[in-house]
Scaffold this active site. Sequence first.
Site, short mmCIF file in Angstrom:
data_model
loop_
_atom_site.label_atom_id
_atom_site.label_comp_id
_atom_site.label_asym_id
_atom_site.label_seq_id
_atom_site.Cartn_x
_atom_site.Cartn_y
_atom_site.Cartn_z
N LYS A 80 1.02 -0.86 0.19
CA LYS A 80 -0.07 -0.20 -0.29
C LYS A 80 0.99 1.43 -0.09
CE LYS A 80 -4.40 1.41 0.69
NZ LYS A 80 -5.26 0.06 -0.24
N GLY A 180 -20.88 7.04 4.61
CA GLY A 180 -19.94 6.77 3.08
C GLY A 180 -20.34 7.09 1.61
N VAL A 184 -17.77 4.19 -3.58
CA VAL A 184 -18.17 2.77 -3.34
C VAL A 184 -19.46 2.70 -2.77
CG1 VAL A 184 -18.03 0.85 -1.98
CG2 VAL A 184 -16.21 1.38 -3.28
P1 NAD Z 1 -13.89 7.65 -1.68
O1 NAD Z 1 -12.74 8.80 -1.01
O2 NAD Z 1 -14.92 7.87 -2.78
O3 NAD Z 1 -15.56 8.11 -0.26
C1 NAD Z 1 -14.76 7.71 0.38
C2 NAD Z 1 -16.04 8.61 0.83
O4 NAD Z 1 -16.46 9.23 3.09
C3 NAD Z 1 -15.75 10.11 0.76
O5 NAD Z 1 -17.57 10.80 -0.37
C4 NAD Z 1 -15.80 11.17 2.83
O6 NAD Z 1 -16.02 12.23 2.40
C5 NAD Z 1 -16.45 9.98 2.99
N1 NAD Z 1 -15.98 10.26 4.16
C6 NAD Z 1 -14.66 10.03 5.35
N2 NAD Z 1 -15.19 9.71 6.18
C7 NAD Z 1 -15.91 10.02 6.77
C8 NAD Z 1 -17.02 10.34 8.07
N3 NAD Z 1 -16.53 10.14 9.34
N4 NAD Z 1 -18.35 9.79 7.95
C9 NAD Z 1 -19.09 9.46 6.67
N5 NAD Z 1 -18.70 9.93 5.81
C10 NAD Z 1 -16.90 10.37 5.25
O7 NAD Z 1 -13.47 6.13 -1.57
P2 NAD Z 1 -14.23 4.94 -1.82
O8 NAD Z 1 -13.37 4.33 -3.41
O9 NAD Z 1 -15.57 5.12 -1.84
O10 NAD Z 1 -13.31 4.09 -0.96
C11 NAD Z 1 -14.56 3.77 -0.07
C12 NAD Z 1 -13.94 2.58 1.25
O11 NAD Z 1 -13.80 1.37 0.37
C13 NAD Z 1 -12.56 3.00 1.54
O12 NAD Z 1 -12.22 2.47 3.13
C14 NAD Z 1 -11.49 2.66 1.04
O13 NAD Z 1 -10.27 2.02 1.38
C15 NAD Z 1 -12.35 0.96 0.68
N6 NAD Z 1 -12.38 0.35 -0.46
C16 NAD Z 1 -12.11 0.37 -1.88
C17 NAD Z 1 -12.31 0.40 -2.75
C18 NAD Z 1 -12.55 0.99 -4.01
O14 NAD Z 1 -12.18 0.21 -5.12
N7 NAD Z 1 -12.56 2.34 -4.64
C19 NAD Z 1 -11.85 -1.67 -2.85
C20 NAD Z 1 -11.46 -1.49 -1.44
C21 NAD Z 1 -12.43 -1.08 -0.74
#
Ligand code: NAD
Length: 355
Positions: A80, A180, A184
């Site tokens: 990572k 969130g 995703v």
């Molecule tokens: P993203 O940055 O697009 O979305 C994360 C969202 O969470 C943002 O909109 C942010 O404003 C919100 N957020 C942050 N802190 C918050 C809180 N305290 N309360 C409410 N909302 C809050 O990221 P993503 O790609 O959608 O990923 C979301 C999660 O899934 C992450 O933990 C990431 O590591 C995990 N993940 C993502 C993927 C992927 O393919 N994108 C794959 C596996 C895991």
Amino acid sequence: MELFKEMEKHGHEQIMFLQDNKVGLKAIIAIHNTVLGPSLGGCRMWDYEKEEDMIIDALRLSKGMTYKSGISNEDYGGGKTVIWGDPNKDKSEGIFRALGKFINTLNGRYSTGTDVGTTYDDFVILRKETPFVGALPKEFGGSGDSSIATSYGVFHGIKASCKYKYGSDDLDGLKVAVQGLGKVGSKLTKRLIEAGCEVYATDINQEYIETGKELGAKIVKPDQIYDVKCDIFSPNALGSVINDQTIERLSCDIIAGAANNVLERHQLADILKDKDILYAPDYVINAGGLIQVADELGVGGYNEERTMKKCEGIYDKLLQIFKIAEQKGITTVDAADHIVEERIAMMKAIHNIRG
Ligand code: NAD
């Protein structure tokens, strides 16, 4: 913080600290384990409060990637990158090109892609310096937005959790709290609403709250999401959201979402088990993105149909884990960990054969 002790505790192989003052890059690449294959894991950009938080994030996230590849039967190890900076203010071409240069020196020992705070545009820049990057936009020869596969996998994981908990995977009428609404969370919310769920959602970003409203979710304040009485709590923001404080507030039967490192500490899995809350281990249910990138980097290049089929497999994988946990009287996290650790041991044995 005693770094070597931390590395030893979690079995990490390597940590690299990257800095370029001129372009403003401060980053860490952590490589956890490469028994299963060269390491793979996204790149997060976050405005950490202090250096230690950033190191812990890199260590936890890279370890999670080893387990994610292992449970998905992909031949990759765990790695990572975390960049220290505000993704809304501190991004520049220089940062991503410099990072690309550093990644290139690893010669394939580590490949990256998007994560929280980074987007495809950042990696189109990084690609100019290294080929070791996945989930590029389709117009740049990549497999495109990995959150589509991730949210698809999480949706199937939620269905499997319901099948195990309620005896049916029909989501119609179930109440889901979605934390969130980013890449995703928004796609998952859309699928859940189409499946007939009543979705309560939150985000700290106003723009994404508007998206949630348009999708038909009922919006609650960020801190209120833990108090929503629901069938499923779905964390899709950052990690450690299930901790000693929030666990007491949850009123749900299932926890299943995309966020990595949902549990602040391992022992919380035991408390969830005692409370009869079914926990879908994070690295199992959110493996869709990894599955997609592994397919893109693999022999013959990306195939969408194959990738989505594999994401659907998260359903059976979770049911298998839930059943093992029940039979052995252990947590779902321990059940999943054992499967991965057996796979790592098997691959180690194969490496011992002189080729
Ligand atoms: P993203 O940055 O697009 O979305 C994360 C969202 O969470 C943002 O909109 C942010 O404003 C919100 N957020 C942050 N802190 C918050 C809180 N305290 N309360 C409410 N909302 C809050 O990221 P993503 O790609 O959608 O990923 C979301 C999660 O899934 C992450 O933990 C990431 O590591 C995990 N993940 C993502 C993927 C992927 O393919 N994108 C794959 C596996 C895991």
